[in-house]
Scaffold this active site. Structure first.
Site, short mmCIF file in Angstrom:
data_model
loop_
_atom_site.label_atom_id
_atom_site.label_comp_id
_atom_site.label_asym_id
_atom_site.label_seq_id
_atom_site.Cartn_x
_atom_site.Cartn_y
_atom_site.Cartn_z
N HIS A 169 6.37 7.05 -1.00
CA HIS A 169 7.34 7.11 -2.09
C HIS A 169 7.30 5.81 -2.88
O HIS A 169 7.11 4.73 -2.31
CB HIS A 169 8.74 7.36 -1.54
CG HIS A 169 8.88 8.71 -0.90
ND1 HIS A 169 9.94 9.05 -0.10
CD2 HIS A 169 8.08 9.81 -0.94
CE1 HIS A 169 9.80 10.31 0.32
NE2 HIS A 169 8.67 10.78 -0.19
N HIS A 186 8.45 8.79 -7.22
CA HIS A 186 8.10 9.82 -6.23
C HIS A 186 9.08 9.73 -5.06
O HIS A 186 9.15 8.70 -4.40
CB HIS A 186 6.66 9.56 -5.74
CG HIS A 186 6.22 10.41 -4.60
ND1 HIS A 186 5.30 10.00 -3.67
CD2 HIS A 186 6.56 11.68 -4.24
CE1 HIS A 186 5.08 10.95 -2.78
NE2 HIS A 186 5.85 11.98 -3.11
N PRO A 310 -0.16 12.03 -9.06
CA PRO A 310 -0.33 10.57 -8.92
C PRO A 310 -1.52 10.20 -8.05
O PRO A 310 -1.87 10.93 -7.12
CB PRO A 310 0.98 10.17 -8.23
CG PRO A 310 1.31 11.35 -7.36
CD PRO A 310 0.86 12.57 -8.16
N GLY A 311 -2.12 9.06 -8.36
CA GLY A 311 -3.08 8.46 -7.45
C GLY A 311 -2.35 7.54 -6.50
O GLY A 311 -1.12 7.49 -6.48
N SER A 312 -3.07 6.78 -5.73
CA SER A 312 -2.46 5.81 -4.82
C SER A 312 -2.12 4.53 -5.59
O SER A 312 -2.46 4.38 -6.76
CB SER A 312 -3.43 5.49 -3.69
OG SER A 312 -4.65 5.02 -4.24
N MET A 313 -1.44 3.58 -4.92
CA MET A 313 -1.12 2.32 -5.58
C MET A 313 -2.43 1.61 -5.93
O MET A 313 -3.31 1.41 -5.10
CB MET A 313 -0.23 1.45 -4.69
CG MET A 313 -0.82 1.06 -3.34
SD MET A 313 0.37 0.26 -2.23
CE MET A 313 0.87 -1.18 -3.17
N HIS A 334 -1.01 17.76 -5.52
CA HIS A 334 0.17 16.91 -5.74
C HIS A 334 -0.19 15.43 -5.75
O HIS A 334 0.68 14.57 -5.91
CB HIS A 334 1.24 17.18 -4.68
CG HIS A 334 1.06 16.47 -3.37
ND1 HIS A 334 -0.13 16.47 -2.68
CD2 HIS A 334 1.93 15.74 -2.61
CE1 HIS A 334 0.01 15.79 -1.55
NE2 HIS A 334 1.25 15.33 -1.50
#
Length: 405
Positions: A169, A186, A310-313, A334
């Protein structure tokens, strides 16, 4: 031309949008277990971010007739994304964005601390007025639910409304390809949703034992339509989905206010907005039947419907428009999907690699977030290529600030 491949092993077909992306054997086996259930409508769809989950596979779309599988929604009921486009441009952001991150971290409780005698830092102690006002629209139905299900009493409900949580999140400030500023976040239904999900998974398991129904995996225990437990679950999960949506709305308003405060300027923050679930159940019509569709780690992508992937950070994210692909039951991924467990990522990824992967992003750079580092996830570009027949990209976002729990 469709991107999917088909596999089948004693049940209905499984259509997988996984060309060019990792697809672990354990996730394949889990999908095969789901496909053997007698009430699946037509087939099971697997999105390109598919990976092993508890009971039901993350990245799965499961249409059912006459039954629902609580584990196919999971325990983070209503988890999803919200994004708003602002009137700000990159030129209006300061070179050093640490004050922006700190302002957002102060405005939105995040993380978790359960030390004896101290309050959880990820929950409210004194309920703010905006949270109380949002809770007033949810409380009446919740009072009815907790009277019916005593297990819901003493849950973190209003204390978690407007809070982020942990794990994957996040709250982010992003730039799109035109250098316009977005805020994206998120989260889901937090502690109360987890309790609802866990409770009904256990209820379904007990029903299967009582009726002596044998399943390939007990976590796939189901609730038959028409039964009291089925109706109770649909009622509770609908409430949790509403909680999750309101939770994101409260956090978004707080994130907007924090950004305005840290920048010392006003701006429009509702030019475009998307708020979508990716762990939920929905009544829909597919292939001539009214069915229940459970999406666990999947977003509905009807023709023209907006969504967020979304991708990752440290990686790109995408605002997308659904193409209405019937073969996927109008669904898309997702996110990127994990390729490493959290434990494995912490063992294999060095701090040097994490720092390089998040270069240019104002975010935490400590060992406690290495399980969220980009290499723990599938490459988001390949995930998007695998589902080019499911969605079209409207905006490509890159984060410049990331708040993690």
């Amino acid at each position: 031309m469709a991107n999917y491949e088909v596999m089948q092993d004693g049940g209905v077909p499984i259509k997988t949008w996984t060309k060019g992306v990792p697809f672990e054997d354990k996730a394949r086996a889990q999908l095969k277990n789901i496909s053997r259930l007698p009430f699946i409508h037509k087939w099971v769809a697997a999105m390109p971010d598919v990976h092993l989950g508890k009971g039901a596979t993350i990245g799965s779309v499961v249409p059912t007739l006459g039954a629902v599988i609580p584990a196919a929604v999971g325990v983070d009921i209503g988890c999803g994304m919200m994004a708003v486009k602002t009137s700000l441009t990159a030129k209006q952001l300061p070179d050093n964005l640490s004050a922006v991150r700190f302002a957002m971290e102060a405005a939105i409780p995040h993380g978790r601390s359960m030390r004896r005698g101290r309050r959880d830092k990820g929950a409210w102690c004194d309920i703010p007025d905006d949270v109380a006002a949002a809770w007033s629209g949810l409380s009446e139905r919740f009072d009815v639910l907790q009277e019916k299900h005593q297990v819901l009493k003493n849950t973190n409900n209003v204390k978690h409304l407007g809070t982020l949580g942990t794990g994957n999140h996040f709250v982010e400030v992003c730039l799109d390809e035109n250098q316009d500023v977005w805020i994206m976040l998120h989260s889901g239904s937090r502690g109360v949703g987890n309790r609802i999900g866990t409770h009904f998974i256990d209820v379904a398991k007990k029903d299967m034992e009582r009726w002596q129904i044998q399943l390939p995996d007990s976590d796939l225990s189901y609730l038959p339509e028409g039964s009291d437990h089925f109706n109770d679950y649909i009622e509770a999960v609908d409430w949790a989905q509403n909680f999750a949506r309101v939770n994101r709305e409260v956090m978004m308003m707080r994130a907007i206010a924090a950004l305005k405060s840290s920048l010392g300027m006003e701006f429009n923050a509702q030019l475009e907005a998307v708020n979508c679930h990716h762990n939920y159940v929905s009544r829909e019509h597919h292939y001539g039947k009214d069915v229940l569709v459970t999406r666990k780690g999947a977003v509905r992508a009807r023709k023209g419907e907006m969504g967020i992937i979304p991708g990752s950070m440290g990686a790109k994210s995408f605002i997308v428009r659904g193409l209405g692909a019937q073969e996927s039951f109008c669904s898309c991924s997702h996110g990127a999907g994990r390729v490493m467990s959290r434990t494995k990522a912490k063992k294999l990824v060095s701090m040097e690699e994490h720092l390089k992967a998040t270069d240019g992003v104002e975010c935490r750079k400590d060992a406690d977030v290495i399980d969220e580092t980009p290499s723990a996830y599938k490459p988001i570009e390949k995930v998007m290529a695998a589902q080019s027949d499911l969605v079209e990209v409207v905006y490509t976002l890159k984060q410049v600030v990331c708040v993690k729990g």
